[in-house]
Design an enzyme around this catalytic site. Structure first.
Site, short mmCIF file in Angstrom:
data_model
loop_
_atom_site.label_atom_id
_atom_site.label_comp_id
_atom_site.label_asym_id
_atom_site.label_seq_id
_atom_site.Cartn_x
_atom_site.Cartn_y
_atom_site.Cartn_z
N GLU A 1 9.17 16.73 14.69
CA GLU A 1 9.77 16.54 13.37
C GLU A 1 9.02 17.44 12.38
O GLU A 1 7.83 17.25 12.15
CB GLU A 1 9.61 15.06 12.95
N LYS B 1 0.88 -1.18 0.00
CA LYS B 1 0.00 0.00 0.00
C LYS B 1 0.91 1.22 0.00
O LYS B 1 1.34 1.71 1.04
CB LYS B 1 -0.89 -0.02 1.24
N GLU C 1 8.82 2.43 11.36
CA GLU C 1 9.90 3.43 11.28
C GLU C 1 9.22 4.78 11.18
O GLU C 1 8.51 5.04 10.22
CB GLU C 1 10.77 3.14 10.04
N CYS D 1 13.67 11.28 6.85
CA CYS D 1 13.49 10.93 8.27
C CYS D 1 14.79 11.13 9.06
O CYS D 1 14.75 11.42 10.25
CB CYS D 1 12.98 9.52 8.41
O1 TXE Z 1 2.30 10.35 6.62
P1 TXE Z 1 1.48 9.11 7.11
P2 TXE Z 1 1.86 11.83 6.28
C1 TXE Z 1 6.26 12.15 9.00
C2 TXE Z 1 6.53 13.58 8.69
C3 TXE Z 1 5.25 14.02 8.07
C4 TXE Z 1 4.26 13.26 8.92
C5 TXE Z 1 2.91 13.05 8.30
O2 TXE Z 1 6.78 14.30 9.86
O3 TXE Z 1 5.07 15.39 8.15
O4 TXE Z 1 4.86 12.02 9.10
O5 TXE Z 1 3.04 12.62 6.98
C6 TXE Z 1 -0.64 5.43 5.30
N1 TXE Z 1 -3.55 2.97 8.74
N2 TXE Z 1 6.74 11.24 8.00
O6 TXE Z 1 0.58 12.21 6.92
O7 TXE Z 1 0.06 9.47 7.41
C7 TXE Z 1 -0.62 6.49 4.22
O8 TXE Z 1 -1.64 6.26 3.29
C8 TXE Z 1 -2.70 2.47 7.84
C9 TXE Z 1 7.95 10.54 8.34
O9 TXE Z 1 1.91 11.98 4.83
O10 TXE Z 1 2.27 8.49 8.17
C10 TXE Z 1 0.79 6.30 3.68
O11 TXE Z 1 0.84 5.19 2.81
N3 TXE Z 1 -2.01 3.25 6.99
C11 TXE Z 1 8.31 9.53 7.38
C12 TXE Z 1 1.59 6.00 4.94
O12 TXE Z 1 0.65 5.55 5.90
C13 TXE Z 1 -2.19 4.58 7.06
C14 TXE Z 1 7.83 9.54 6.01
C15 TXE Z 1 2.37 7.19 5.51
O13 TXE Z 1 1.46 8.21 5.78
C16 TXE Z 1 -3.07 5.14 7.99
C17 TXE Z 1 6.59 10.26 5.83
C18 TXE Z 1 -3.77 4.27 8.86
N4 TXE Z 1 -4.62 4.72 9.80
C19 TXE Z 1 6.11 11.09 6.81
N5 TXE Z 1 -3.04 6.49 7.84
C20 TXE Z 1 9.52 8.72 7.62
N6 TXE Z 1 9.59 8.02 8.76
O14 TXE Z 1 10.40 8.65 6.79
C21 TXE Z 1 -2.17 6.76 6.84
N7 TXE Z 1 -1.64 5.61 6.36
#
Ligand code: TXE
Length: 492
Positions: A382, A172, A247, A281
């Protein structure tokens, strides 16, 4: 072209289609089909059947490794096409996207080699009549949920070891950047992955990600993304006691002692935080500088940050692309406003660029704040954007305390010419990766992951394969005999 792949067939989704946006100019790259609830069910059922009854988990590891090697060869063949798509989708520069594809190729090759030699182990029980061994078996159906900053790279860190270990997967990708994940699945199909072993569902977290994390047919969820989403996934997975690997980002200290070469540290501090517009990250977002160097370093970093050339990632002259979306830029602007309200001193950036050709995209100037305190929101959370905060220290102990004063623990760096001090600080930092006199490199053979709220488990390295394995102990008594523990009713 259908963008869902279920049970070996490209198929249309029953969810609402979505536009994939180019962050450089907000244009529509492509409209993709997305999954509905019935597609989630079909994909899990296909992966379940492929795991329970199909050949893949029972295929010799060396043959699974061959498939991974074929994927690596196909990645080399399609490198330029994939890199351009990644740049269109994420906004990152083409140079970075090409490096990503090379790294992804290396990850597939690494896990091919590792899996081919992964044979479990014998345990010495001290009893000549017993053979005790630990064998490695796949976990089952794995949901791989990935983010938008390194869409292809993050997926490779999951899918290569998962398949090497004999699992079946439902992928996904982030709804913001799904295109290269679809391309990778096409390569897995071309390389010969049997039907049902690899499935991909496009769609958002609420309608596709969440059902996967709750689904009783899914044995494991591997997730990279934000802290709040990771916490929600851990809660959702608790209902079925799934294995969960998360992560969740970082707030990474970049500690600089005054004995470091000035030019080297200026240059590296800029790359550490502003690469990919800070949407990394492991970004070195907290610069922690020894007092005597502080003022000169801040002035020079501010001056150079102002000169970073923003632009189209496809343009070779561009040094940094846009942020991934309008919503993400709004979040960054909110962090900048909060830092100013809390008294941080703006040294560079703090605004959108003025160039006319950058007005349609989601650009934000590299931003530097000095005089930062540990209690400021911009320093505790972050931001995931082009914001550098600077703090200062006098003693080594103070530098370590500052570096560890975060809820996260993903990565950090120390810069000094004193190797004893470098080792002391590296050992004292509570972060999953520590660089000494460098920032950012990683290799497929070394583990990657976080302490504290940066996550659990590890990707890459041998541990990254173990994440996708059950380690089963088989005790074989070759000379069974009565133990005579209970003697009252038994024959004597
Ligand atoms: O990421 P999300 P977002 C951090 C960074 C960013 C914040 C939010 O600070 O500003 O996270 O980013 C899926 N059940 N990072 O909102 O929501 C979603 O569809 C299952 C750090 O864009 O975490 C996507 O595929 N899945 C980071 C994935 O989760 C769910 C990289 C990531 O989305 C879900 C990105 C749920 N309930 C953002 N809700 C890193 N660690 O590198 C969302 N998703």
């Amino acid at each position: 072209m259908p963008s869902l792949y279920i049970d070996g067939t490209w198929t249309s989704g029953s969810g609402d289609p979505a536009e994939v946006i180019n962050p450089f100019d907000a244009s529509v790259i492509e409209t993709v089909e997305q999954a509905g609830p019935d597609d989630v069910e079909r994909a899990v059922a296909a992966a379940r059947t492929a795991f329970d009854d199909g050949p893949w988990p029972r295929t010799p590891a060396a043959e699974r490794a061959d498939l991974l090697r074929r994927v690596a060869d196909l990645l080399v063949r399609d490198k330029e096409d994939i890199a351009r798509t990644e740049t269109l989708d994420t906004g990152k520069t083409l140079v970075e996207s090409r490096i990503d594809v090379d790294d992804v190729t290396a990850v597939f090759r690494y896990y091919a080699d590792l899996a081919a030699h992964d044979a479990g182990r014998l345990v010495d029980t001290g009893k000549p009549s017993v053979v005790s061994r630990v064998v490695h078996e796949p976990v089952g159906v794995c949901a791989l949920i990935t983010p938008w900053n390194y869409p292809l790279l993050q997926l490779s860190w999951k899918v290569a070891p998962a398949l090497a270990a004999g699992n079946t997967v439902v992928i996904k990708p982030s709804e913001v950047t799904p295109l290269t994940s679809v391309m990778l699945v096409r390569l897995l199909e071309e390389a010969g992955a049997p039907p049902g072993v690899v499935n991909i569902l496009l769609g958002d977290g609420r309608s596709v990600g969440a059902p996967l994390t709750e689904h009783p047919g899914v044995d494991m969820v591997s997730f990279t993304g934000g802290l709040a989403t990771g916490q929600a996934i851990m809660r959702a997975a608790a209902g079925t006691v799934k294995r969960v690997a998360v992560e969740l980002g970082g707030k990474n200290p970049n500690i600089v002692f005054a004995d470091t070469d000035f030019e080297t540290v200026v240059d590296n501090a800029l790359t550490a935080v502003f690469l990919h517009a800070g949407q990394v990250c492991s970004a070195g977002a907290r610069l922690i500088v020894e007092d005597s160097l502080h003022d000169d370093l801040v002035a020079e970093i501010g001056r150079r940050a102002e000169r970073i050339r923003l632009g189209n990632g496809l343009d070779e002259a561009t040094e940094s692309g846009p942020l991934v979306s309008a919503a993400h830029r709004a979040k960054i602007e909110d962090y900048v406003a909060s830092a100013q309200a809390e008294g941080a001193r703006l040294v560079a950036g703090g605004r959108r660029p003025e160039e006319p050709d950058l007005q349609k995209g989601f650009f934000y100037r590299p931003t530097v704040f000095a005089d930062c305190r540990r209690d400021m929101r911009v320093l505790r959370e972050e931001t995931f954007g082009p914001i550098l905060t600077v703090e200062r220290f006098t003693t080594e102990e103070e530098a370590i305390a500052l570096g560890n004063d975060t809820d996260y623990g993903l990565s950090g760096a120390v810069w000094t010419n004193d190797s004893g001090r470098a080792e002391r600080v590296a050992r004292a930092l509570r972060h999953g990766t520590v660089w000494i006199n460098d920032f950012g490199p990683y290799v497929p053979g070394a583990e990657w992951g976080g302490f504290k709220r940066s996550g659990n488990g590890r990707e890459l390295g041998p541990t990254g394969l173990a994440e996708y394995q059950e380690h089963k102990h088989i005790w074989h008594n070759t000379e069974p005999a009565p133990a005579r523990w209970f003697t009252s009713g038994g024959a004597r």
